[in-house]
Design an enzyme around this catalytic site. Structure first.
Site, short mmCIF file in Angstrom:
data_model
loop_
_atom_site.label_atom_id
_atom_site.label_comp_id
_atom_site.label_asym_id
_atom_site.label_seq_id
_atom_site.Cartn_x
_atom_site.Cartn_y
_atom_site.Cartn_z
CG ASP A 112 -2.05 -0.92 1.22
OD1 ASP A 112 -2.30 -1.52 0.16
OD2 ASP A 112 -2.71 -1.08 2.26
NE ARG B 225 -4.92 -1.57 -4.13
CZ ARG B 225 -4.48 -1.97 -2.93
NH1 ARG B 225 -4.00 -1.11 -2.05
NH2 ARG B 225 -4.52 -3.25 -2.60
P1 FAD Z 1 -14.35 9.42 -4.29
O1 FAD Z 1 -14.56 10.59 -5.17
O2 FAD Z 1 -13.74 9.63 -2.96
O3 FAD Z 1 -15.68 8.64 -4.08
C1 FAD Z 1 -16.55 8.35 -5.16
C2 FAD Z 1 -17.84 7.84 -4.59
O4 FAD Z 1 -17.60 6.58 -3.96
C3 FAD Z 1 -18.46 8.71 -3.47
O5 FAD Z 1 -19.27 9.71 -3.99
C4 FAD Z 1 -19.23 7.69 -2.67
O6 FAD Z 1 -20.45 7.41 -3.32
C5 FAD Z 1 -18.37 6.47 -2.78
N1 FAD Z 1 -17.48 6.33 -1.64
C6 FAD Z 1 -16.13 6.54 -1.62
N2 FAD Z 1 -15.61 6.27 -0.42
C7 FAD Z 1 -16.65 5.88 0.36
C8 FAD Z 1 -16.77 5.46 1.73
N3 FAD Z 1 -15.72 5.37 2.53
N4 FAD Z 1 -18.00 5.12 2.16
C9 FAD Z 1 -19.07 5.17 1.35
N5 FAD Z 1 -19.03 5.56 0.07
C10 FAD Z 1 -17.85 5.91 -0.42
N6 FAD Z 1 -5.39 5.14 -0.61
C11 FAD Z 1 -4.10 5.35 -0.36
O7 FAD Z 1 -3.67 6.49 -0.13
N7 FAD Z 1 -3.22 4.30 -0.36
C12 FAD Z 1 -3.60 3.03 -0.64
O8 FAD Z 1 -2.77 2.11 -0.64
C13 FAD Z 1 -4.98 2.79 -0.92
N8 FAD Z 1 -5.44 1.55 -1.22
C14 FAD Z 1 -6.73 1.40 -1.65
C15 FAD Z 1 -7.18 0.14 -2.06
C16 FAD Z 1 -8.42 0.00 -2.63
C17 FAD Z 1 -8.86 -1.34 -3.14
C18 FAD Z 1 -9.28 1.14 -2.76
C19 FAD Z 1 -10.61 1.02 -3.42
C20 FAD Z 1 -8.88 2.35 -2.25
C21 FAD Z 1 -7.62 2.51 -1.70
N9 FAD Z 1 -7.19 3.73 -1.20
C22 FAD Z 1 -5.86 3.91 -0.89
C23 FAD Z 1 -8.17 4.82 -0.95
C24 FAD Z 1 -8.30 5.73 -2.12
O9 FAD Z 1 -7.13 6.48 -2.28
C25 FAD Z 1 -9.50 6.70 -1.96
O10 FAD Z 1 -9.30 7.48 -0.85
C26 FAD Z 1 -10.84 6.00 -1.84
O11 FAD Z 1 -10.91 4.89 -2.67
C27 FAD Z 1 -11.98 6.98 -2.25
O12 FAD Z 1 -11.77 7.42 -3.56
P2 FAD Z 1 -12.72 7.05 -4.80
O13 FAD Z 1 -11.83 6.80 -5.97
O14 FAD Z 1 -13.64 5.96 -4.46
O15 FAD Z 1 -13.46 8.39 -5.16
#
Ligand code: FAD
Length: 302
Positions: free
Chosen positions: A123, A179
């Protein structure tokens, strides 16, 4: 405003209160919980990546304990025949205390996964860790070319150039495996894009670079416009199914997840478990403060 205020005081919330929200995002405290949830997801045709919660340790004895836990996890998951791999955070192994100690612990974990032909995803944590985590990936990939991958964050301004630089260790035989996500930590504006549109635009630029150059990408997002953009890029470059997958967090947007699977794309869900769920949960709550106010409401309206 109210949501922001709630997000700020979250780390001081009573644990029991945070758990009301958190149980949706976390498999549970034990390895049995992780196995149960992973099997449920596998039964729906979803792969998993399992993460033992815990990060930013203060003492290297914790790093040793965390390593042993991962080694045991890998043996158990192998025995249980689960379709999944593992994610880990280098600060759980002492990255910020002693880089070499953390490297040796993580190397042992990757070696164990490799012995089963499996895979460890490193990560990406906050920006003081970025260089060190890239260096860690370079060293590990040199020894385990198919068993380790890294995460990149589209909100960091440096990301595209990091991806370009890493092409020196990419080959058709051993593609770099990443990722790509938006990034979850709060970073200064000098080094990170802040606006939704900017982050999305750079996410798709980074993704295009990776797909057209044959890197393997886990497209980690719940954001519909990015998912639609990814579909277009996959079509544009005629990317074969074995060169990418979609990834989502456990408990987030299950309907959207289903629609991606129905289109025939590979889906992997991040399944965190462990006793250290509090830090992970408060970060998720800060990211999505609306949820925090829902918790408050749930408290008063029950
Ligand atoms: P956003 O614009 O944040 O969200 C889009 C939509 O998704 C929102 O409108 C909402 O409907 C939904 N949504 C998003 N988050 C949530 C929530 N928590 N609860 C409910 N609904 C939600 N980040 C790192 O910095 N380092 C990592 O190693 C890392 N690993 C990850 C691994 C995976 C498999 C995923 C999916 C995410 C990871 N992340 C990591 C987190 C990532 O960086 C984002 O902060 C997170 O995924 C929210 O971004 P989004 O692309 O979904 O878009």
């Amino acid at each position: 405003m109210f949501n922001k205020m709630i997000a700020g005081i979250l780390p001081y919330f009573p644990k029991k209160l945070v758990w009301i929200f958190s149980k949706r995002y976390i498999a549970g405290e034990t390895i049995e919980d992780a196995i149960r949830v992973s099997k449920e997801l596998n039964a729906q045709g979803i792969k998993v990546t399992i993460d033992i919660l815990g990060e930013f340790i203060k003492d290297l004895s914790e790093a040793e304990r965390n390593k042993v836990e991962y080694l045991e996890l890998i043996d158990t998951i192998q025995k249980e025949n689960i379709d999944g791999n593992y994610s880990l955070k280098p600060t759980s192994f002492g990255l910020l205390i002693d880089k070499e100690v953390s490297y040796n612990h993580i190397r042992e974990i990757v070696a164990k996964a490799a012995s089963y032909g499996n895979f460890i995803r490193v990560d990406m944590e906050d920006s003081p860790c970025t260089d060190m985590e890239i260096e860690l990936f370079r060293r590990l990939k040199a020894e385990f070319p198919d068993n380790v991958g890294l995460v990149f964050q589209a909100y960091l301004k440096r990301t595209l150039s990091d991806l370009q630089n890493l092409m020196d260790i990419h080959s058709d035989e051993h593609p770099n495996n990443y990722r790509l996500c938006k990034g979850i930590y709060v970073e200064p504006a000098e080094i990170a894009y802040k606006k939704y549109e900017e982050i999305n635009q750079h996410f798709l630029e980074d993704l295009e670079f990776l797909l057209k150059n044959g890197n393997y990408v886990g497209i980690a997002t719940h954001d519909k416009p990015i998912i639609e953009g990814a579909y277009k890029l996959i079509e544009k470059y005629n990317v074969p199914k074995d060169k990418y997958e979609f990834q989502m967090l456990y408990g987030v947007t299950p309907e959207l997840r289903k629609s991606i699977i129905e289109k025939g794309h590979t889906m992997r869900v991040y399944v965190p478990f462990g006793k250290e769920w509090f830090g992970y949960s408060t970060r998720r709550l800060k990211e999505n403060p609306k949820m925090a106010s829902h918790i408050i409401k749930a408290l008063f309206y029950r």
